[in-house]
Motif scaffolding. Structure first.
Motif, short mmCIF file in Angstrom:
data_model
loop_
_atom_site.label_atom_id
_atom_site.label_comp_id
_atom_site.label_asym_id
_atom_site.label_seq_id
_atom_site.Cartn_x
_atom_site.Cartn_y
_atom_site.Cartn_z
N GLN A 173 -0.98 -44.03 -16.99
CA GLN A 173 0.38 -43.76 -16.48
C GLN A 173 1.40 -44.26 -17.50
O GLN A 173 1.48 -45.46 -17.77
CB GLN A 173 0.60 -44.47 -15.16
N PHE A 174 2.17 -43.35 -18.09
CA PHE A 174 3.15 -43.72 -19.10
C PHE A 174 4.55 -43.83 -18.48
O PHE A 174 4.95 -43.00 -17.66
CB PHE A 174 3.17 -42.69 -20.23
N ILE A 175 5.28 -44.85 -18.89
CA ILE A 175 6.68 -45.05 -18.51
C ILE A 175 7.48 -45.19 -19.79
O ILE A 175 7.14 -46.02 -20.65
CB ILE A 175 6.87 -46.31 -17.65
N TYR A 176 8.54 -44.42 -19.92
CA TYR A 176 9.35 -44.48 -21.14
C TYR A 176 10.55 -45.41 -20.95
O TYR A 176 11.30 -45.28 -19.98
CB TYR A 176 9.85 -43.10 -21.54
N LYS A 177 10.73 -46.33 -21.88
CA LYS A 177 11.87 -47.25 -21.88
C LYS A 177 12.98 -46.70 -22.77
O LYS A 177 12.76 -46.42 -23.94
CB LYS A 177 11.43 -48.62 -22.40
N THR A 178 14.20 -46.55 -22.21
CA THR A 178 15.32 -46.14 -23.04
C THR A 178 15.67 -47.25 -24.02
O THR A 178 15.19 -48.38 -23.91
CB THR A 178 16.55 -45.80 -22.18
N GLN A 179 16.54 -46.93 -24.98
CA GLN A 179 16.81 -47.86 -26.05
C GLN A 179 17.74 -48.99 -25.60
O GLN A 179 18.62 -48.80 -24.75
CB GLN A 179 17.44 -47.13 -27.24
N GLN A 180 17.54 -50.14 -26.19
CA GLN A 180 18.42 -51.28 -25.96
C GLN A 180 19.68 -51.04 -26.77
O GLN A 180 19.62 -50.95 -27.99
CB GLN A 180 17.71 -52.56 -26.42
N PRO A 181 20.86 -50.89 -26.13
CA PRO A 181 22.06 -50.50 -26.87
C PRO A 181 22.42 -51.47 -27.98
O PRO A 181 22.19 -52.68 -27.88
CB PRO A 181 23.15 -50.49 -25.79
N GLY A 182 23.01 -50.94 -29.04
CA GLY A 182 23.50 -51.76 -30.14
C GLY A 182 25.02 -51.72 -30.19
O GLY A 182 25.64 -50.70 -29.89
N GLY A 183 25.63 -52.83 -30.57
CA GLY A 183 27.08 -52.92 -30.65
C GLY A 183 27.58 -54.20 -30.03
O GLY A 183 27.09 -54.61 -28.97
N CYS A 184 28.57 -54.84 -30.67
CA CYS A 184 29.08 -56.15 -30.21
C CYS A 184 30.54 -56.08 -29.82
O CYS A 184 31.33 -55.34 -30.41
CB CYS A 184 28.93 -57.19 -31.31
N SER A 185 30.91 -56.90 -28.83
CA SER A 185 32.31 -57.18 -28.53
C SER A 185 32.39 -58.57 -27.92
O SER A 185 31.37 -59.15 -27.52
CB SER A 185 32.90 -56.14 -27.58
N ASP A 186 33.61 -59.10 -27.83
CA ASP A 186 33.78 -60.44 -27.26
C ASP A 186 33.66 -60.45 -25.75
O ASP A 186 33.34 -61.47 -25.15
CB ASP A 186 35.15 -61.00 -27.67
N GLU A 187 33.94 -59.31 -25.11
CA GLU A 187 33.95 -59.24 -23.65
C GLU A 187 33.06 -58.09 -23.17
O GLU A 187 32.88 -57.10 -23.87
CB GLU A 187 35.38 -59.02 -23.14
N PRO A 188 32.53 -58.22 -21.95
CA PRO A 188 31.78 -57.09 -21.37
C PRO A 188 32.72 -55.95 -21.02
O PRO A 188 33.94 -56.14 -20.89
CB PRO A 188 31.15 -57.71 -20.12
N LEU A 189 32.17 -54.77 -20.83
CA LEU A 189 32.94 -53.59 -20.43
C LEU A 189 32.66 -53.35 -18.95
O LEU A 189 31.81 -52.55 -18.59
CB LEU A 189 32.54 -52.38 -21.28
N LEU A 190 33.39 -54.03 -18.09
CA LEU A 190 33.07 -54.06 -16.66
C LEU A 190 33.84 -53.06 -15.83
O LEU A 190 33.46 -52.78 -14.69
CB LEU A 190 33.31 -55.47 -16.11
N ASP A 191 34.93 -52.51 -16.33
CA ASP A 191 35.78 -51.64 -15.52
C ASP A 191 35.43 -50.17 -15.71
O ASP A 191 36.28 -49.30 -15.55
CB ASP A 191 37.25 -51.87 -15.87
N MET A 192 34.18 -49.88 -16.04
CA MET A 192 33.74 -48.51 -16.25
C MET A 192 32.24 -48.41 -15.99
O MET A 192 31.54 -49.42 -15.93
CB MET A 192 34.06 -48.07 -17.68
N SER A 193 31.76 -47.19 -15.82
CA SER A 193 30.34 -46.98 -15.61
C SER A 193 29.58 -47.22 -16.91
O SER A 193 30.17 -47.22 -18.00
CB SER A 193 30.09 -45.55 -15.14
N PRO A 194 28.27 -47.41 -16.84
CA PRO A 194 27.48 -47.57 -18.08
C PRO A 194 27.63 -46.39 -19.02
O PRO A 194 27.70 -46.57 -20.24
CB PRO A 194 26.05 -47.71 -17.57
N ASP A 195 27.69 -45.17 -18.48
CA ASP A 195 27.82 -44.00 -19.34
C ASP A 195 29.18 -43.95 -20.00
O ASP A 195 29.31 -43.59 -21.18
CB ASP A 195 27.58 -42.74 -18.51
N GLU A 196 30.22 -44.34 -19.27
CA GLU A 196 31.55 -44.44 -19.88
C GLU A 196 31.60 -45.56 -20.90
O GLU A 196 32.25 -45.45 -21.94
CB GLU A 196 32.59 -44.66 -18.80
N ALA A 197 30.89 -46.67 -20.63
CA ALA A 197 30.86 -47.78 -21.57
C ALA A 197 30.20 -47.37 -22.88
O ALA A 197 30.62 -47.80 -23.95
CB ALA A 197 30.11 -48.97 -20.95
N ALA A 198 29.18 -46.53 -22.80
CA ALA A 198 28.52 -46.06 -24.02
C ALA A 198 29.51 -45.29 -24.89
O ALA A 198 29.53 -45.44 -26.12
CB ALA A 198 27.33 -45.17 -23.66
#
Length: 372
Positions: A267-292
């Motif tokens: 049984q195979f399960i595919y893991k999506t990629q661990q995102p790359g990119g830095c900032s000082d603060e999290p991006l909390l006021d948007m969805s993950p797709d918008e954050a990307a």
């Protein structure tokens, strides 16, 4: 001195070529051999188009789309982690405060008897010692004063993580995790979330940077790994990404048919990629797709091939769901560019403990959903 039209055109062409070279030269990402390894043929391939439509979550060519990921990061003061202790295998990260009774006294990678001994990491969960983590993920608290005060909450996570319950759901099945150093961080985090349970020893990690044979592979190609462990494995959690430059679709389209045809009993399960990119603060006021998309807009993904990761995830999820392969979806990490180990030097590996703690919740939910 008067120039003829032909001379003027020639000068313009030479100037244009020179200018383009300088622009490309100074915009080209700096490559750090220890973190990212180029495949010798990858520079000849064309990259994916970059996504621009966060609402539809499609790439700019509209060739593949995916359902937006639902959920939000909720502030959780004094958060309790599934994997609260980070044990580094990076020698430079070890210090006198290390908990040797939990982390052991030896640096990993440990010697192996079942694969050729080299620099590749391959280990199983241990009931006596926590799994050590790479990527310098253990330095965040001491060197950056990083503390993660947020918990991922999603309607798709129907029950709080419970290590004993996860083991009951897993039963006697054994899990093989195959990936690069980001996969290694995930593997150790998942193993340590199940520390002192009956099933932690049922998890094994083996490193593969490219999955396919490459000269600069630090681990093994995936068929070598599966040929060795297929009789001691029921579930394979795998992924690929940061080391692949420009030929990501071709990599999946080569590997996936091979896996499904050669190892139909796994049984195979595919893991999506661990995102790359830095900032000082999290991006909390948007969805993950918008954050990307916001990370690309703010130029937080300027180095290496990080700008391609989200479109790669979109392509992979459509391609693999059409083949009924479950997805280990890590898109929520696009909201957390604040949680990388060394801003503007290593914007790929994650701080541990930190947002990567969510992998325990995701794995338990896959078992609840009977997808594995």
């Amino acid at each position: 001195m008067n120039l003829t039209f032909r001379h003027a055109a020639l000068v313009a062409v030479v100037f244009g070529v020179s200018l383009n070279y300088l622009i490309l030269r100074f915009k080209a990402p700096h490559v750090e051999e220890e973190i990212i390894i180029f495949d010798e043929n990858d520079h000849e391939r064309s990259p994916l188009q970059i996504s621009t439509n966060a609402t539809l979550v499609c790439d700019s060519t509209q060739q593949y789309c995916n359902t937006p990921l639902e959920g939000v990061w909720v502030r959780t003061p004094k958060k309790t982690f599934h994997n609260p202790i980070c044990c580094p295998w990076d020698k430079s990260d070890r210090n006198d405060e290390l908990l040797f009774d939990l982390c052991g006294t030896e640096n990993w990678p440990q010697s192996a008897t079942d694969l050729e001994q080299n620099a590749a990491q391959h280990y199983t969960g241990n009931t006596s010692f926590l799994a050590q983590s790479g990527g310098h993920g253990c330095i965040c608290h001491d060197r950056r004063n990083f503390t993660d005060d947020y918990t991922w909450m999603s309607p798709s996570l129907v029950q709080p993580f419970n290590a004993t319950y996860t083991c009951e759901l897993l039963g006697k099945r054994r899990v093989l995790i195959v990936g690069d150093s980001t996969g290694q961080q995930l593997a150790s985090t998942l193993m340590n979330s199940l520390f002192h349970t009956s099933c932690v020893a049922q998890f094994r990690f083996v490193q593969s940077d490219f999955l396919l044979p490459r000269k600069k592979e630090r681990g093994y190609n995936i068929t070598t790994i599966l040929d060795r462990y297929q009789d001691a494995t029921e579930i394979v959690l795998w992924g690929v990404g940061p080391h692949v430059y420009g030929n990501f679709p071709e990599t999946l389209q080569t590997v996936v048919p091979l896996l499904l045809e050669r190892y139909p009993h796994l049984q195979f399960i595919y893991k999506t990629q661990q995102p790359g990119g830095c900032s000082d603060e999290p991006l909390l006021d948007m969805s993950p797709d918008e954050a990307a998309q916001e990370m690309i807009k703010r130029n937080l993904t300027w180095n290496y091939n990080y700008r391609e990761f989200y479109d790669r995830d979109m392509f992979a999820m459509q391609y693999l769901r059409e083949r009924s392969m479950p997805i280990f979806d890590l898109r929520m990490l696009y909201n957390r560019p604040d949680a990388h180990t060394n801003p503007f030097e290593d914007c790929l590996h994650m701080c541990i403990p930190g947002p990567l703690d969510v992998v325990a919740d995701l794995f338990q939910q896959l078992l609840i959903d009977h997808k594995v």
